[in-house]
Write a protein that holds these residues in place. Structure first.
Motif, mmCIF file in Angstrom:
data_model
loop_
_atom_site.group_PDB
_atom_site.id
_atom_site.type_symbol
_atom_site.label_atom_id
_atom_site.label_comp_id
_atom_site.label_asym_id
_atom_site.label_seq_id
_atom_site.Cartn_x
_atom_site.Cartn_y
_atom_site.Cartn_z
ATOM 1 N N ASP A 83 0.832 -1.217 0.000
ATOM 2 C CA ASP A 83 0.000 0.000 0.000
ATOM 3 C C ASP A 83 0.860 1.259 0.000
ATOM 4 N N ALA A 84 1.975 1.231 0.704
ATOM 5 C CA ALA A 84 2.839 2.416 0.691
ATOM 6 C C ALA A 84 3.559 2.558 -0.654
ATOM 7 N N ASN A 138 -2.216 -3.300 4.131
ATOM 8 C CA ASN A 138 -1.960 -3.538 5.566
ATOM 9 C C ASN A 138 -1.843 -2.228 6.337
ATOM 10 N N GLN A 179 0.348 -0.147 6.600
ATOM 11 C CA GLN A 179 1.644 0.166 7.182
ATOM 12 C C GLN A 179 2.671 0.337 6.070
ATOM 13 N N SER A 180 3.535 1.322 6.269
ATOM 14 C CA SER A 180 4.666 1.495 5.364
ATOM 15 C C SER A 180 5.904 0.981 6.096
ATOM 16 N N ASP A 198 -1.873 -4.908 -1.201
ATOM 17 C CA ASP A 198 -1.736 -5.488 0.132
ATOM 18 C C ASP A 198 -1.978 -4.343 1.122
HETATM 19 MG MG LIG Z 1 2.075 -1.663 3.709
#
Ligand SMILES: [Mg+2]
Ligand SMILES: Cc1ncc(C[n+]2csc(CCOP(=O)(O)OP(=O)(O)O)c2C)c(N)n1
Length: 794
Positions: free
Chosen positions: A156-157, A186, A188-189, A184
Motif C-alpha cells: 500500500d505504501a 496492511n 503500514q509502510s 496489500d
Molecule cells: Mg504496507
C-alpha cells in the motif's frame, strides 16, 4: 480433503518456509562479516494468503506477475513447493548465489516474470507489459497463445510512488486491458501507519481511470458474524476503527480486543452477546479475519472477475499476520527472536531437523499435496520462459549522407530508409517517444509506419485536407507508440517491449527517443529495465551544451558518465553519420544476443548482448568522404579509431567524442604545422573502450597473459612522453581515464558546470572545448613552440 483445506495447509506452509528462510539467514547461517542479513518477515506474512490463492489456484500459465519486492521469501517458498526452486539457494537466501532479496529475472534461477526491488517499478511494468501484449497480438503475432493477465502484488505504501500514477494515466489513454493490481492494504509502510481512509481515495482514482475496484475487506468469519444478531453493529465498529488502533489491538491480542470492544459495545444487547460468546482465541480469529487473509474471500474476489477490464483489488491485511509482531507499527524490519521462532515451529508441528521438509507438520498426506501441486494451473501450459528467433539485421543500414549533417538527422534518415522496405526487420521495429517524436526526428519513420492504437483513428488534419508534414493516423498496424511526456513511462515501456521475446515469445526491436538531459528523469526505470535484461535502443538527442540557445536547463552534462557506468547498456556517441549507421546495424544484432553471465573472455559482452544508448546531436557537421570498410566499422563499434594516426615522435594526441569533432579536427590542423606527428583519436564509445580495458586487465591478472583491449592496441605505439588532450561535450571524466591506459599525461576537457544560452562559439569558448582551448591544453601538457594562431584565452 477439499481444495480449500489444501490451500489453507499450503498457506501455513508458505508462511512457515518464508519465516524460516529469513530466520535461518539471520540467526543460524554463519555470519562472516558482522552485517545484518535482513529480510522482511512481516511484509511477507502480509501477502501469504494472497500469494497462496494466486499461485496455487488462480494464476494460469500465461499470466505474468510482479511480486512486491520485499515479499520475495513468500515467492521463493511457493516456487519451492511447486518444484521450481531447490532447497540450497533458499538456505542461502540473501547469500552469494542464493535466492535474492527481491525477485530477480536474472539473478534468481527460478520462474520470475518481472524483477522488482525499487518500489513502484514492477507495478508499472505489468501495465506496460499488458500494452505490449496487445501490440504484439494486434500485429498478428502469438495469436496461438492465450492472452495473459499482467498482475502486480502491490504494497500500500508502494502506491506513494509517482511513477505508478504516470503509468495509470498512460494506461487509460491506451485502452489498458488484462491488468490486475492487488494492493496489500496492511496500512503500514516502512516507518509508519498510513493515513486514514486512503482506500477511498484509491477507489475513486482507479475508477476515474476506467478500472474496476474490488475491495476485499472482510473475511468469511467476519461475513458470517455480521449476519448474526448484532453483527451490523460490529461491522460499523470495524469500519469506524482507526488504522493505528486496529493494528495495536491486533498486536495486543484477545484480552485487549475484549476490553476495547466491551468498552465501546458492552451492554448493547445482541452485539455484546456476539462478543461475549466467543473465547479470546475465537475473538482474535474473528477480528484478525480480514479479507486479504481469508482464502474464500480472496478466491471469490479473483474468480469473480470476468472479462479483461483492468482491476484493482484492495485487500485488507495485517502486516506480520500470524507472527508475534503482527500489527506492530515497528515490525517492518522486525525479526522473530530464536525463542519466538521456537514457539512458531512447535505451533506449525515442525520437528527439529525437518524445517525445510515440504509437507512437514501438515494435516494432509504428502501424496495428496504432491498431486494437488502438480496440477496447479500455473504449470499446465508448458514452458513459461519463452524464446524467440533472432530477426536478421542487414549488415549495413542504408543512408544517403549529405555533405553537412547532424547525427540526429542521420538517425531519422536511417529509420526512414528502414521503414521504406517491407522486411521482417522493419516489421519488428517499434518506436516510442514521450511527446518528442517529431523533435527527435522520428517523423519520417512514423509517416511511413503509422501510430499504434488498438482502434483505428484517422488523422483529422489529413481528412480535412489541411497540409501537415506529419501523418498522425492511428491503427492496430502502426509501429510507433506515442506516449505522454513522462520519461519514466518511456523506460518502463522499453523494458516491457524489450522483454517481449521472453514474455510473449515474439521478438520486438524497440527504439525509444528522448532529450538527453531527461534520461535523468527516468534513470531508475532505465536501470530497472537493464537489470531485468530487457533489450532496447534508447536514442537521446539533442545533448550537451551543443544545443546552445536552449540553455542550461536542457543541456546535459553527466549523461556520458551514465552511459559509461550503466550495466547492461552499451553507449555510443558518434560524430559522423556513417559511424552511426554502422553502430545502429550492429546494435540491432547486439540487442538480440542471448544474455547470461559476462565472462573474462567476453570483455565487451559481445556474446551476451544488451541494450544500447546513442547520444546524438542536432549540430550539423561536415561529413567525411570515406569508404566504410569492415575493419573501420568494427573499430567504430569497439569504441575508437585513428582519424589521424600519430607518428613515432608524437608529442601530443587529441582524443574527442561526438559533436566537438570539428573543434578537435581544427585544433589538430593548427598544431600539425608545428607538430607533425600529432594524432587524432575518434572515440565513438568511451563505454565500450573502458569496459574492454578493465576486462583485459582483469583477464591478465587471472592468467590470460595475452589479453589486450582495443584501446591498449590503439595506444601501444604512442610514445611514453606524449600527452593526451581529451575533449567532449559532457563531463570530462568520461575520457580522462585514457591517460591511465599507458601512463600518458592527460588533460581532460569537457563541461563541468551548468550550461547557459548562447551561440555555439560563445559556449564552446566559455566552457573550454573550442579549438583554441584544445590547443592551449596541448601546449600546457606537451610544451613545444607556441602556436601562432593561438588566441588569448578568456
Ligand atoms: Mg504496507
Ligand atoms: C524506490 C524505493 N524506495 C525505498 C525503498 C525501501 N522500502 C522497501 S519496502 C518500503 C515500505 C513499503 O511499504 P509497503 O509498500 O506498504 O509494503 P509492506 O512493507 O507494508 O508490505 C520501503 C520504503 C524501496 N525498496 N524502493
Amino acid at each position: 480433503m477439499d481444495k480449500l483445506g489444501i490451500l489453507r495447509a499450503l498457506e501455513k506452509k508458505v508462511l512457515w518456509l518464508s519465516s524460516w528462510m529469513i530466520h535461518n539467514a539471520n540467526h543460524l547461517r554463519d555470519n562472516t562479516d558482522g552485517l545484518k542479513v535482513g529480510g522482511h518477515q512481516a511484509s511477507s506474512a502480509s501477502i501469504a494468503g494472497i500469494m497462496t490463492a494466486l499461485y496455487f489456484d488462480v494464476l494460469k500459465s500465461e499470466d505474468r506477475v510482479a511480486v512486491k519486492p520485499h515479499g520475495a521469501p513468500i515467492f521463493h517458498a511457493i516456487q519451492y513447493l511447486l518444484g521450481k526452486q531447490t532447497r540450497e539457494p533458499m538456505e542461502n537466501f540473501r547469500g552469494f548465489k542464493g535466492v535474492q532479496s527481491y525477485p530477480s529475472r536474472t539473478k534468481d534461477h527460478a520462474d520470475v516474470d518481472f524483477s522488482t526491488g525499487s518500489v513502484g517499478l514492477g507495478v508499472a511494468q505489468t501495465l506496460f507489459g499488458s500494452l505490449v501484449q496487445d501490440y504484439v497480438r494486434a500485429h498478428g503475432w502469438g495469436l496461438e497463445r492465450r492472452e495473459g493477465r499482467m498482475i502486480a502484488i502491490v504494497g500500500d505504501a508502494e502506491l506513494d510512488e509517482g511513477n505508478i500514477f504516470e503509468a495509470l494515466l498512460e494506461g487509460w489513454k491506451q485502452g489498458l486491458r488484462n491488468c490486475w493490481w492487488i494492493v496489500d492494504y496492511n496500512r503500514q509502510s516502512l516507518d509508519a501507519v498510513v493515513r486514514e481512509g486512503l482506500w477511498a481515495r484509491y477507489e475513486q482514482l482507479f475508477k476515474n481511470f476506467g478500472w474496476d475496484v474490488v475491495i476485499v475487506k472482510y473475511g468469511s468469519l467476519q461475513q458470517a458474524a455480521f449476519k448474526e444478531p448484532g453483527g451490523d453493529k460490529l461491522r460499523e465498529w470495524i469500519d469506524r476503527c482507526p488504522n493505528p488502533l486496529y493494528s495495536a489491538l491486533v498486536f495486543a491480542g484477545g484480552a485487549a480486543w475484549r476490553k476495547r470492544l466491551n468498552d465501546e459495545l458492552g451492554d448493547q444487547g445482541d452485539v455484546s452477546r456476539l462478543i461475549e460468546k466467543r473465547s479470546d482465541a475465537e475473538l482474535v480469529a474473528l477480528m484478525n479475519n480480514l479479507g486479504g487473509h481469508d482464502l474464500p474471500a480472496l478466491l471469490d474476489a479473483f474468480h469473480s472477475v470476468k472479462g479483461d477490464k483492468p482491476t484493482c483489488f484492495i485487500c485488507y491485511t495485517i502486516k506480520g499476520f500470524g507472527l508475534p509482531f503482527a500489527g506492530h507499527k515497528d515490525n517492518h524490519s522486525g525479526l522473530m527472536t530464536p525463542a519466538q521462532m521456537e514457539v512458531f515451529r512447535k505451533a506449525n508441528n515442525v520437528r527439529e531437523g525437518h524445517e525445510w521438509d515440504k509437507f512437514e507438520g501438515l494435516p494432509i498426506d504428502a501424496a495428496t499435496l504432491e498431486d494437488f501441486l502438480a496440477k496447479a494451473p500455473r504449470y499446465q501450459g508448458g514452458e513459461r520462459q519463452l524464446k524467440a528467433a533472432r530477426i536478421p539485421v542487414p549488415d549495413e543500414l542504408a543512408v544517403s549522407i549529405q555533405p553537412t549533417m547532424s547525427t540526429q538527422t542521420g538517425f531519422g534518415a536511417i529509420l526512414n530508409e528502414v521503414g521504406r522496405v517491407d522486411s521482417e526487420f522493419a516489421r519488428r521495429l517499434v518506436t516510442t517517444s514521450p511527446d518528442v517524436t517529431v523533435s527527435t526526428n522520428l517523423g519520417p519513420w512514423v509517416n511511413r509506419r503509422g501510430l499504434f492504437a488498438r482502434e483505428t483513428v484517422a488523422d483529422t488534419f489529413k481528412s480535412e485536407s489541411i497540409p501537415s508534414t506529419f501523418n498522425w493516423e492511428f491503427s492496430p498496424r502502426g509501429q510507433h507508440i506515442e506516449l505522454g511526456i513522462a520519461e519514466a513511462n518511456l523506460f518502463i515501456l522499453l523494458s516491457a517491449l524489450g522483454l517481449s521475446h521472453v514474455i510473449n515469445g515474439e521478438r520486438l526491436l524497440p527504439v525509444g527517443t528522448l532529450y538527453d538531459p531527461f534520461i535523468a528523469r527516468g534513470l531508475d526505470q532505465l536501470n530497472y529495465a537493464c537489470y531485468q535484461d530487457a533489450r532496447f535502443m534508447v536514442v537521446a538527442t539533442p545533448s550537451g551544451i551543443t544545443l546552445a540557445p536552449e540553455g542550461g536547463a536542457h543541456q546535459s552534462i553527466s549523461e556520458p558518465l551514465i552511459g559509461l557506468a550503466q550495466d547492461g547498456l552499451a553507449s555510443f556517441e558518434p560524430a559522423f553519420v556513417d559511424e552511426l549507421a554502422g553502430i545502429m546495424g550492429w546494435s540491432f544484432a547486439y540487442m538480440q544476443k542471448d544474455g547470461g553471465e559476462v565472462s573474462e573472455r567476453n570483455w565487451l559482452r559481445d556474446e551476451t548482448g544488451g541494450s544500447v544508448y546513442l547520444r546524438l546531436s542536432t549540430r550539423p557537421i561536415e561529413q567525411l568522404k570515406r569508404e566504410m570498410t569492415a575493419e573501420l566499422r568494427q573499430q567504430i563499434v569497439d569504441g575508437a579509431y585513428w582519424l589521424r594516426k600519430p607518428g613515432p615522435n608524437a608529442q601530443v594526441i587529441v582524443a574527442y567524442t561526438g559533436a566537438v569533432a570539428p573543434e578537435a579536427i581544427e585544433a589538430v590542423g593548427l598544431m600539425a604545422e608545428d607538430r607533425r606527428d600529432i594524432g587524432l583519436l575518434a572515440v565513438t564509445s568511451a563505454d565500450r573502450l573502458n569496459a574492454g580495458w578493465t576486462a583485459a586487465q582483469r583477464a591478465r591478472e587471472r592468467g590470460l597473459v595475452h589479453a589486450r583491449s582495443h584501446i591498449e592496441r590503439l595506444l601501444a605505439d604512442v610514445p611514453a612522453h606524449c600527452g593526451i588532450v581529451t575533449v567532449l561535450d559532457g563531463h570530462p571524466a568520461t575520457l580522462a581515464w585514457l591517460g591511465a591506459v599507458n601512463g600518458h599525461r592527460t588533460r581532460a576537457l569537457g563541461v563541468e558546470h551548468f550550461g547557459q544560452t548562447g551561440s555555439l562559439a560563445d559556449l564552446y569558448r566559455h566552457y573550454g572545448i573550442d579549438a583554441n582551448s584544445i590547443v592551449a591544453a596541448a601546449q600546457a601538457i606537451a610544451p613545444g613552440r607556441p602556436i601562432r594562431h593561438l588566441k588569448a584565452l578568456p
